[in-house]
Design a protein around this motif. Sequence first.
Motif, short mmCIF file in Angstrom:
data_model
loop_
_atom_site.label_atom_id
_atom_site.label_comp_id
_atom_site.label_asym_id
_atom_site.label_seq_id
_atom_site.Cartn_x
_atom_site.Cartn_y
_atom_site.Cartn_z
N MET A 1 15.71 93.96 85.30
CA MET A 1 14.88 94.93 84.58
C MET A 1 13.40 94.66 84.81
N ALA A 2 13.02 93.38 84.91
CA ALA A 2 11.61 93.04 85.16
C ALA A 2 11.14 93.61 86.49
N ALA A 3 12.09 93.71 87.43
CA ALA A 3 11.73 94.22 88.77
C ALA A 3 11.89 95.71 88.89
N THR A 4 12.83 96.32 88.15
CA THR A 4 13.18 97.72 88.43
C THR A 4 13.00 98.67 87.25
N GLU A 5 12.81 98.20 86.03
CA GLU A 5 12.79 99.13 84.91
C GLU A 5 11.59 99.00 83.98
N GLY B 1 9.13 88.60 94.72
CA GLY B 1 9.87 87.63 95.52
C GLY B 1 10.49 86.55 94.66
N ARG B 2 9.71 86.03 93.71
CA ARG B 2 10.23 84.98 92.83
C ARG B 2 11.37 85.51 91.96
N ILE B 3 11.20 86.74 91.44
CA ILE B 3 12.26 87.36 90.62
C ILE B 3 13.52 87.55 91.46
N SER B 4 13.34 87.99 92.69
CA SER B 4 14.48 88.26 93.56
C SER B 4 15.30 87.01 93.83
N VAL B 5 14.62 85.90 94.12
CA VAL B 5 15.32 84.64 94.40
C VAL B 5 16.06 84.15 93.15
N ALA B 6 15.36 84.16 92.01
CA ALA B 6 15.97 83.70 90.76
C ALA B 6 17.18 84.55 90.40
N HIS B 7 17.02 85.86 90.58
CA HIS B 7 18.11 86.78 90.25
C HIS B 7 19.33 86.52 91.13
N LYS B 8 19.09 86.34 92.43
CA LYS B 8 20.22 86.15 93.37
C LYS B 8 20.95 84.84 93.08
N PRO C 1 10.08 89.30 78.69
CA PRO C 1 8.77 88.62 78.60
C PRO C 1 8.77 87.23 79.23
N LEU C 2 9.94 86.62 79.37
CA LEU C 2 10.01 85.30 79.99
C LEU C 2 9.54 85.33 81.44
N PHE C 3 9.62 86.50 82.04
CA PHE C 3 9.31 86.60 83.47
C PHE C 3 8.03 87.41 83.73
N ALA C 4 7.25 87.56 82.69
CA ALA C 4 5.96 88.26 82.86
C ALA C 4 5.08 87.48 83.82
N GLY C 5 4.50 88.17 84.77
CA GLY C 5 3.63 87.52 85.74
C GLY C 5 4.34 87.02 86.98
N TRP C 6 5.67 87.09 86.99
CA TRP C 6 6.40 86.67 88.19
C TRP C 6 6.28 87.78 89.24
N ASP C 7 6.12 87.36 90.48
CA ASP C 7 6.09 88.37 91.54
C ASP C 7 7.51 88.74 91.93
#
Length: 661
Positions: A179-183, A210-217, A202-208
């Motif tokens: 959701m942080a990346a897409t919604e 790429g970082r979100i993508s790696v953590a999500h995967k 809100p835990l991932f506010a400020g993450w780019d």
Amino acid sequence: MEATREIYWNVNHGLIWVMYLFAFLAVGACGFGFWKRLPMYRQAKPMERLDRLALRIKLMLQGALTQAKVLRVPEPGTLHAFFFWGFLLLFIGTLLIMLQVDFTVPLFDLTFLKGTFYKTYSIVLDIAGMVAILMLAGLFVRRFFVKPEGLVTKRDDYLAHALLFTILVSGFVIEALRMAATEVTVNPELARFSPGGLLLTPLFAGWDLGRISVAHKVLWWGHFFLAMGFIVAIPGTKLRHLFTDPANYLFTDLRPKGSIATIDLEDESAEQFGAAKATDLAWKDVYDADACTLCKRCQDRCPAWTTGKPLSPMRVVQQVGEMALNDPQGDLCRYVTEEVLWDCTTCRACQEICPVDIEHVNKILEMRRNLALMEGKFPGDEVRGAIANYEVNGNPFGLGWAERGAWAEGLDVVTLESGEPFDVMYFVGCYASFDRRNQDVARAFARICSAAGVRLGILGKEEKCCGEPPRKLGNEYLYQTMARENIEKIKGYGVQRIVTTCPHCFNTLARDYRELDFDIPVQHYTVFVAELIEQGRLQLAKGESFDCTYHDSCYVGRYADIFEPPREIIERLGGNITEMDRNRMESFCCGGGGGRILAEERVGTRVNVARVQMAGETRAPMLVSNCPFCLTMFEDGIKTGGYEGDMAAKDLAELVAQRLR
């Protein structure tokens, strides 16, 4: 923008086959784990539990989906039920994703997870997941911090809580990353329909990205393999009850409550009667150990355990499973211990409260049969003496045949042998025939019937004990001997209807004798008298109101579901009932069932004293019951419990007889 989302976002679609491969392997491992347990069940005796299959499937679905039996104990039943429903919705949600991705889209180009349906789907699953986490947290606190007395905590409990917590929480974290990346910034309106994930974004506010993508995967695949590990762990741990419990509803006993297998004593090929080892029991008895959740509800309600005896119904079920798995030819009775087996009053409180239809009582009775028939053992010399009296005189007191009908002198009661007409046969039973206190009950019932214009017929000196106490003590041979003689006499006189004042006689004649080719209708007197009043045949005089408490005897209440007729009669008599905390289906045994009326209690508090204390807590001056065993036990409990002068024990028939017009 139409409400929807990309399924398997950020997951390499070319690797989806890996997901299905491991899912297939996990399900296969789970199935193989259960397959390996089948020989443990098969080594036991066969039993038919798939008859009336449509009804069984209905009971299985009702039991599993409604969680009705789990909810009978609100704490912790509510936690368990809501956790189950939450987890079930999450599982259904996963299946819907599979349905769309693998069937409706490739085959029909149909996407149904969109628009209003998707919004509903999303919010329902998020709420379900949050409820599941909250309920699991409640169960965690109860098990590891509150720690109710008697609750068994094993390695499996740590594993189950750890896996479930991690799977559920990681699912929301994965959702929050997506959701942080897409919604959240792209489609904030849609994000509101995923409140669980939105709470964590809100835990991932400020993450780019790429970082979100790696953590999500990484988390997505970690979550997936945890889920697969959970599936693999099911058959080898306590988690197996996810499957064994619904199946146990399918295998439930559809016979009348309290039914016991009638042994073919004429089978010359039989080398063993009763259960000396685990393989002598039926497969369902062994299977019950795998269905048991160790919730300890049965233990909490067992009168023996509650009063300090070593019998724990929960432990007996587990011991059967342990022997079946580790030492199927071992000495089961010694493993469970004779003391435990003799402590049971067969009150059935354990079975009625069990959330998964485990059958405790008949396991104990089968082991008792081995002790009595194969080893000649009984709880004590006093029981051995009573058994000898049954064999010689047909009653536990050793009194002569001729005295059996003496209580009826001067009453409008005829013996069937006389040939005089009668309306209903009264099967009197041993206590009402010979015990002075219970003879008063028999005379009261006779006066009630006379007042209603019903003439009673009795077997008199031709009557023998119905055979229930010896049978519950394991002596099937003595039971069948006396039962067949009674049946022959009753049928010979062309009896059309029978009434008893003893719940044990009632259950035995109405249910157990059916397997010995006996089909005459039988009623307990509480129902019979209630019918006479309802029909206007029995006129009751109005008198002063009185206060009392009422005891539901096990064999009228839990065994026969007769709760309201006795209470309605008391109210018609002007009685004000103050209920004990343990009443109706939760009633506490008097201590006389299961043949225990013949045996001394040598360990812990006396069961009858414990029940009288419960009655004393109501401050009612009268304890009303409807069973000769209960009346006998309460008379003794009032004396030994220090309630003489403060409380009187009465049978319902005596109260009715006092108000006859």
